[in-house]
Design a protein around this motif. Structure first.
Motif, short mmCIF file in Angstrom:
data_model
loop_
_atom_site.label_atom_id
_atom_site.label_comp_id
_atom_site.label_asym_id
_atom_site.label_seq_id
_atom_site.Cartn_x
_atom_site.Cartn_y
_atom_site.Cartn_z
N ALA A 124 0.84 -1.19 0.00
CA ALA A 124 0.00 0.00 0.00
C ALA A 124 0.88 1.24 0.00
CB ALA A 124 -0.91 0.01 1.23
N GLY A 125 0.31 2.32 -0.52
CA GLY A 125 1.01 3.59 -0.55
C GLY A 125 1.61 3.90 -1.90
N SER A 126 1.75 5.19 -2.18
CA SER A 126 2.24 5.60 -3.50
C SER A 126 3.69 5.20 -3.74
CB SER A 126 2.05 7.11 -3.69
OG SER A 126 2.81 7.84 -2.74
N ALA A 127 4.54 5.30 -2.74
CA ALA A 127 5.95 4.91 -2.92
C ALA A 127 6.05 3.41 -3.20
CB ALA A 127 6.79 5.30 -1.71
N ALA A 128 5.22 2.62 -2.52
CA ALA A 128 5.21 1.18 -2.77
C ALA A 128 4.85 0.90 -4.22
CB ALA A 128 4.22 0.49 -1.83
N LYS A 129 3.85 1.60 -4.73
CA LYS A 129 3.43 1.39 -6.13
C LYS A 129 4.58 1.70 -7.09
CE LYS A 129 -1.33 2.71 -5.18
NZ LYS A 129 -2.33 3.77 -5.38
N VAL A 130 5.30 2.79 -6.84
CA VAL A 130 6.42 3.15 -7.72
C VAL A 130 7.50 2.07 -7.68
CG1 VAL A 130 8.35 4.76 -8.03
CG2 VAL A 130 6.03 5.64 -7.70
N LEU A 131 7.89 1.66 -6.48
CA LEU A 131 8.97 0.68 -6.36
C LEU A 131 8.59 -0.67 -6.95
CD1 LEU A 131 10.25 1.63 -2.80
CD2 LEU A 131 11.40 2.06 -5.00
N VAL A 132 7.35 -1.08 -6.78
CA VAL A 132 6.91 -2.36 -7.35
C VAL A 132 6.75 -2.24 -8.86
CG1 VAL A 132 5.07 -4.11 -7.38
CG2 VAL A 132 5.86 -3.15 -5.20
N ALA A 133 6.17 -1.14 -9.33
CA ALA A 133 5.96 -0.96 -10.76
C ALA A 133 7.27 -0.99 -11.55
CB ALA A 133 5.24 0.36 -11.03
N PHE A 134 8.33 -0.43 -10.97
CA PHE A 134 9.62 -0.37 -11.66
C PHE A 134 10.62 -1.38 -11.14
CE2 PHE A 134 7.74 3.80 -12.41
CZ PHE A 134 7.91 3.92 -13.78
N GLY A 135 10.19 -2.25 -10.22
CA GLY A 135 11.08 -3.25 -9.65
C GLY A 135 11.17 -4.49 -10.52
N PRO A 136 11.87 -5.50 -10.03
CA PRO A 136 11.99 -6.76 -10.77
C PRO A 136 10.60 -7.38 -11.00
CG PRO A 136 13.43 -6.74 -8.84
CD PRO A 136 12.56 -5.53 -8.74
N PRO A 137 10.36 -7.96 -12.16
CA PRO A 137 9.04 -8.54 -12.46
C PRO A 137 8.54 -9.53 -11.40
CG PRO A 137 10.37 -8.47 -14.44
CD PRO A 137 11.27 -8.07 -13.30
N ALA A 138 9.44 -10.31 -10.82
CA ALA A 138 9.02 -11.28 -9.81
C ALA A 138 8.47 -10.60 -8.56
CB ALA A 138 10.20 -12.18 -9.43
N LEU A 139 8.85 -9.35 -8.33
CA LEU A 139 8.36 -8.63 -7.15
C LEU A 139 6.85 -8.44 -7.21
CD1 LEU A 139 9.07 -7.17 -4.53
CD2 LEU A 139 9.47 -5.10 -5.89
N VAL A 140 6.34 -8.16 -8.38
CA VAL A 140 4.89 -8.00 -8.54
C VAL A 140 4.19 -9.26 -8.07
CG1 VAL A 140 2.98 -7.62 -10.16
CG2 VAL A 140 5.13 -6.35 -10.43
N ASP A 141 4.66 -10.41 -8.52
CA ASP A 141 4.06 -11.69 -8.12
C ASP A 141 4.14 -11.90 -6.62
OD1 ASP A 141 3.45 -12.31 -10.78
OD2 ASP A 141 5.38 -13.31 -11.09
N ASP A 142 5.23 -11.43 -6.00
CA ASP A 142 5.42 -11.62 -4.56
C ASP A 142 4.46 -10.79 -3.72
OD1 ASP A 142 7.47 -13.41 -5.02
OD2 ASP A 142 9.07 -11.94 -4.66
N VAL A 143 4.03 -9.62 -4.20
CA VAL A 143 3.24 -8.72 -3.35
C VAL A 143 1.81 -8.47 -3.82
CG1 VAL A 143 5.29 -7.53 -2.49
CG2 VAL A 143 4.06 -6.57 -4.42
N ILE A 144 1.49 -8.76 -5.07
CA ILE A 144 0.21 -8.32 -5.64
C ILE A 144 -1.01 -8.92 -4.94
CG2 ILE A 144 -0.05 -10.05 -7.48
CD1 ILE A 144 -0.62 -6.25 -7.85
N ASP A 145 -0.94 -10.15 -4.48
CA ASP A 145 -2.11 -10.76 -3.85
C ASP A 145 -2.54 -10.03 -2.58
OD1 ASP A 145 -2.45 -12.64 -5.82
OD2 ASP A 145 -1.32 -14.20 -4.78
N GLY A 146 -1.59 -9.48 -1.83
CA GLY A 146 -1.94 -8.76 -0.61
C GLY A 146 -2.02 -7.25 -0.77
N ALA A 147 -1.85 -6.77 -2.00
CA ALA A 147 -1.79 -5.33 -2.24
C ALA A 147 -3.18 -4.72 -2.42
CB ALA A 147 -0.94 -5.05 -3.48
N VAL A 148 -3.28 -3.43 -2.13
CA VAL A 148 -4.53 -2.70 -2.34
C VAL A 148 -4.63 -2.19 -3.78
CG1 VAL A 148 -4.71 -2.02 0.08
CG2 VAL A 148 -3.60 -0.49 -1.55
N TYR A 149 -3.58 -2.37 -4.57
CA TYR A 149 -3.55 -1.95 -5.96
C TYR A 149 -3.51 -3.18 -6.87
CZ TYR A 149 1.38 -2.61 -4.83
OH TYR A 149 2.57 -3.13 -4.38
#
Length: 181
Positions: free
Chosen positions: A76-101
């Motif tokens: 959650a949070g705007s900084a989290a969205k930026v870091l995940v959006a531009f982070g390693p592709p596997a990071l999205v898979d690691d956090v997306i299920d529990g994310a508010v976005y």
């Protein structure tokens, strides 16, 4: 002296002379805070968390205090969205299920190079964040501005977009030193 050793010494001099992002933040974040009157933070990715590596807070009034060194979620949070959006592709898979976005939200962040949130991480708190890049264009941090929803308005991204991008550009520029060989 061998050619490899000379090259290594030049590299060591260059590395020693190069200011770190945190050093640049000591100049840029207080300026952004003064310009906007809001709390500002700089976050880097750390595993499946984000860590605040620099912050500047107004002296008075309601503010969002995030201490340097604080580890926070990427869900959650705007900084989290930026870091995940531009982070390693596997990071999205690691956090997306529990994310508010959603994945679509992250695609929008990549496209517009801006994220915002309102009462996602904490009720009554709003924020906007932009990516900070290095000389190659790789995202190395997220620059964030945050404060009470009542003061930040319904769209903190629209309100602070220009100031955030200018500060992110200043961070990139101040983090670089060009040494001629």
């Amino acid at each position: 002296m061998e050619q490899g050793a000379r090259r290594g010494l030049r590299g060591a001099r260059r590395e020693h002379a190069r200011p770190r992002l945190e050093d640049a933040a000591e100049r840029v974040l207080p300026s952004l805070m003064q310009k906007t009157g809001e709390s500002v933070q700089l976050y880097k990715l750390s595993g499946i968390d984000r860590v605040c590596i620099a912050a500047s807070e107004p002296a008075a009034g309601l503010r969002d205090t995030v201490p340097v060194g604080a580890r926070m979620t990427l869900t959650a949070g705007s900084a989290a969205k930026v870091l995940v959006a531009f982070g390693p592709p596997a990071l999205v898979d690691d956090v997306i299920d529990g994310a508010v976005y959603t994945r679509n939200d992250l695609a929008t962040v990549r496209r517009v190079r801006l994220a915002e949130s309102s009462s996602e991480r904490e009720a009554g708190l709003a924020s906007a964040s932009v990516p900070v890049t290095d000389s190659t264009g790789a995202v190395v941090a997220a620059l964030s501005i945050s404060g009470p929803v009542e003061r930040m308005g319904p769209s903190p991204g629209a309100r602070y977009r220009v100031a955030l991008h200018e500060a992110a550009d200043a961070l990139r520029t101040l983090s670089l030193i060009h040494i001629s060989e």
